[in-house]
Design a protein around this motif. Structure first.
Motif, PDB file in Angstrom:
ATOM      1  N   UNK A 250       0.516  50.873  36.159  1.00 21.54           N
ATOM      2  CA  UNK A 250      -0.662  51.624  35.604  1.00 21.54           C
ATOM      3  C   UNK A 250      -0.984  51.136  34.435  1.00 21.54           C
ATOM      4  N   UNK A 251      -2.389  51.184  33.903  1.00 20.78           N
ATOM      5  CA  UNK A 251      -2.991  51.175  32.731  1.00 20.78           C
ATOM      6  C   UNK A 251      -3.648  52.236  32.399  1.00 20.78           C
ATOM      7  N   UNK A 252      -3.488  52.881  31.276  1.00 16.14           N
ATOM      8  CA  UNK A 252      -4.285  54.176  30.785  1.00 16.14           C
ATOM      9  C   UNK A 252      -4.669  53.715  29.445  1.00 16.14           C
ATOM     10  N   UNK A 253      -6.166  53.590  29.267  1.00 11.37           N
ATOM     11  CA  UNK A 253      -6.952  53.419  28.186  1.00 11.37           C
ATOM     12  C   UNK A 253      -7.496  54.802  27.920  1.00 11.37           C
ATOM     13  N   UNK A 254      -6.849  55.480  26.740  1.00 11.14           N
ATOM     14  CA  UNK A 254      -7.201  56.669  26.306  1.00 11.14           C
ATOM     15  C   UNK A 254      -8.492  56.777  25.848  1.00 11.14           C
ATOM     16  N   UNK A 255      -9.258  55.682  25.366  1.00  8.59           N
ATOM     17  CA  UNK A 255     -10.665  56.030  25.084  1.00  8.59           C
ATOM     18  C   UNK A 255     -11.531  56.604  26.110  1.00  8.59           C
ATOM     19  N   UNK A 256     -11.016  56.176  27.277  1.00  5.40           N
ATOM     20  CA  UNK A 256     -11.932  56.797  28.597  1.00  5.40           C
ATOM     21  C   UNK A 256     -12.884  55.998  29.053  1.00  5.40           C
ATOM     22  N   UNK A 257     -13.331  55.088  28.197  1.00  8.35           N
ATOM     23  CA  UNK A 257     -14.497  54.238  28.342  1.00  8.35           C
ATOM     24  C   UNK A 257     -14.218  53.029  29.277  1.00  8.35           C
ATOM     25  N   UNK A 258     -12.907  52.356  29.084  1.00 11.96           N
ATOM     26  CA  UNK A 258     -12.672  51.090  29.503  1.00 11.96           C
ATOM     27  C   UNK A 258     -11.368  51.122  30.253  1.00 11.96           C
ATOM     28  N   UNK A 259     -11.005  49.969  30.663  1.00 11.88           N
ATOM     29  CA  UNK A 259      -9.576  49.882  31.276  1.00 11.88           C
ATOM     30  C   UNK A 259      -9.026  48.751  30.365  1.00 11.88           C
ATOM     31  N   UNK A 260      -8.889  48.882  29.124  1.00 10.81           N
ATOM     32  CA  UNK A 260      -8.341  47.731  28.331  1.00 10.81           C
ATOM     33  C   UNK A 260      -6.974  48.155  27.517  1.00 10.81           C
ATOM     34  N   UNK A 261      -5.988  48.072  28.341  1.00 12.42           N
ATOM     35  CA  UNK A 261      -4.558  48.480  27.779  1.00 12.42           C
ATOM     36  C   UNK A 261      -3.586  47.919  28.500  1.00 12.42           C
ATOM     37  N   UNK A 262      -2.471  47.867  28.138  1.00 10.67           N
ATOM     38  CA  UNK A 262      -1.324  47.249  28.868  1.00 10.67           C
ATOM     39  C   UNK A 262      -0.710  47.939  29.754  1.00 10.67           C
ATOM     40  N   UNK A 263       0.143  47.386  30.525  1.00 12.82           N
ATOM     41  CA  UNK A 263       0.957  48.094  31.796  1.00 12.82           C
ATOM     42  C   UNK A 263       2.070  48.787  31.065  1.00 12.82           C
ATOM     43  N   UNK A 264       1.836  50.180  31.066  1.00 12.18           N
ATOM     44  CA  UNK A 264       2.972  51.083  30.351  1.00 12.18           C
ATOM     45  C   UNK A 264       3.819  51.420  31.426  1.00 12.18           C
ATOM     46  N   UNK A 265       3.687  51.716  32.834  1.00 13.13           N
ATOM     47  CA  UNK A 265       4.443  52.002  33.972  1.00 13.13           C
ATOM     48  C   UNK A 265       4.318  51.118  35.034  1.00 13.13           C
ATOM     49  N   UNK A 266       5.628  50.658  35.568  1.00 17.12           N
ATOM     50  CA  UNK A 266       5.635  49.756  36.733  1.00 17.12           C
ATOM     51  C   UNK A 266       6.505  50.435  37.746  1.00 17.12           C
ATOM     52  N   UNK A 267       5.997  50.077  38.980  1.00 18.94           N
ATOM     53  CA  UNK A 267       6.658  50.420  39.988  1.00 18.94           C
ATOM     54  C   UNK A 267       8.078  49.342  40.255  1.00 18.94           C
ATOM     55  N   UNK A 268       8.976  49.752  41.147  1.00 16.37           N
ATOM     56  CA  UNK A 268      10.220  48.913  41.187  1.00 16.37           C
ATOM     57  C   UNK A 268       9.951  47.575  41.568  1.00 16.37           C
ATOM     58  N   UNK A 269       8.861  47.457  42.335  1.00 18.47           N
ATOM     59  CA  UNK A 269       8.446  46.277  43.279  1.00 18.47           C
ATOM     60  C   UNK A 269       9.036  46.200  44.581  1.00 18.47           C
ATOM     61  N   UNK A 270       8.209  45.590  45.415  1.00 19.75           N
ATOM     62  CA  UNK A 270       8.932  45.136  46.832  1.00 19.75           C
ATOM     63  C   UNK A 270       8.633  43.660  47.362  1.00 19.75           C
ATOM     64  N   UNK A 271       9.972  43.295  47.793  1.00 17.61           N
ATOM     65  CA  UNK A 271       9.898  41.659  48.015  1.00 17.61           C
ATOM     66  C   UNK A 271       9.268  41.610  49.351  1.00 17.61           C
ATOM     67  N   UNK A 272       8.185  40.613  49.733  1.00 21.43           N
ATOM     68  CA  UNK A 272       7.797  40.080  50.458  1.00 21.43           C
ATOM     69  C   UNK A 272       8.025  38.775  50.913  1.00 21.43           C
ATOM     70  N   UNK A 273       8.360  38.427  52.079  1.00 17.78           N
ATOM     71  CA  UNK A 273       8.830  37.028  52.466  1.00 17.78           C
ATOM     72  C   UNK A 273       7.870  36.428  53.393  1.00 17.78           C
ATOM     73  N   UNK A 274       7.212  35.640  53.479  1.00 18.75           N
ATOM     74  CA  UNK A 274       6.444  35.002  54.446  1.00 18.75           C
ATOM     75  C   UNK A 274       6.933  33.804  55.341  1.00 18.75           C
ATOM     76  N   UNK A 275       7.314  33.992  56.620  1.00 20.18           N
ATOM     77  CA  UNK A 275       8.205  33.206  57.275  1.00 20.18           C
ATOM     78  C   UNK A 275       7.827  33.168  58.718  1.00 20.18           C
ATOM     79  N   UNK A 276       7.881  32.258  59.676  1.00 23.98           N
ATOM     80  CA  UNK A 276       7.753  32.272  60.855  1.00 23.98           C
ATOM     81  C   UNK A 276       9.080  32.552  61.458  1.00 23.98           C
TER      82      UNK A 276
END
Lengths: 107, 125
Positions: free
Chosen positions: B99-125
């Motif tokens: 997530x990014x939350x730009x408190x100015x409300x006009x843009x989306x110009x801020x750091x990633x303050x909250x991350x998910x845990x991630x999901x591993x995706x493997x591409x293989x036949x």
């Protein structure tokens, strides 16, 4: 795209050392820069935003500085928990981009 | 409490389309200045930003991957979906939403303050 270059790629230091990581942008990004810490198997954690603002809850031994194209992350006194990987990221211009990372190792 | 959680298949075959869902709580993607991005990380490698969707519906994509990516949101279900077509083994990565939350409300110009845990995706036949 704006390229972000971190140096060094790997840094060896002792507990208690003061260390500095540099991040250079291929063009000016003002102060729209963040630093993250990532431990193995975990999501990155925000340390610094807007180049020098400390995220809530982050220890004060972490500090950031810079503007334009050159930025630094400084850890004033390395603690055992700090030996991990750090990334810079610009959010001045889309597409947002990350540096390649700096791994801080125990000497 | 703000949380994000990624979900999707752990294994996909080459040429298939990957669909990932980010389900979040603690904020609304209809709030001005709120944005959600997808970022990936191949094993042992650096983070790579993929795509972003803003509260107003604006969408942004990685230059190198934009022909393969589509991002969308379902505000009522608090979800952001990323699809990536024509998967290849080099796309094997942990995929994060953040997530990014730009408190100015006009843009989306801020750091990633909250991350998910991630999901591993493997591409293989």
């Amino acid at each position: 795209d704006i390229q972000m270059t971190q140096s060094p790629s790997t840094l060896s230091a002792f507990v208690g050392d003061r260390v500095t990581i540099t991040c250079r942008a291929s063009q000016s990004i003002s102060t729209w820069l963040a630093w993250y810490q990532q431990k193995p198997g975990k999501a990155p954690k925000l340390l610094i935003y807007k180049a020098s603002s400390l995220e809530s809850g982050v220890p004060s031994r972490f500090s950031g500085s810079g503007s334009g194209t050159e930025f630094t992350l400084t850890i004033s006194s390395l603690q055992p928990d700090d030996f991990t990987t750090y990334y810079c990221q610009q959010y001045n211009t889309s597409p947002w981009t990350f540096g390649q990372g700096t791994k801080v190792e125990i000497k | 409490q703000v949380t994000l959680r990624e979900s999707g298949p752990a294994l996909v075959k080459p040429t298939q389309t990957l669909t990932l869902t980010c389900t979040f709580s603690g904020f609304s993607l209809s709030t001005s200045g709120m944005c959600v991005s997808w970022i990936r990380q191949p094993p042992g490698k650096a983070l790579e930003w993929l795509a972003r969707i803003d509260w107003d519906g604006d969408k942004y994509y990685s230059t190198s991957l934009k022909t393969r990516l589509t991002i969308s949101k379902d505000t009522s279900r608090n979800q952001v979906v990323l699809t990536m077509t024509n998967m290849d083994p080099v796309d094997t990565s942990t995929y994060y939403c953040a997530r990014t939350y730009d408190s100015s409300g006009y843009y989306c110009r801020d750091a990633f303050d909250i991350w998910g845990q991630g999901t591993m995706v493997t591409v293989s036949s």
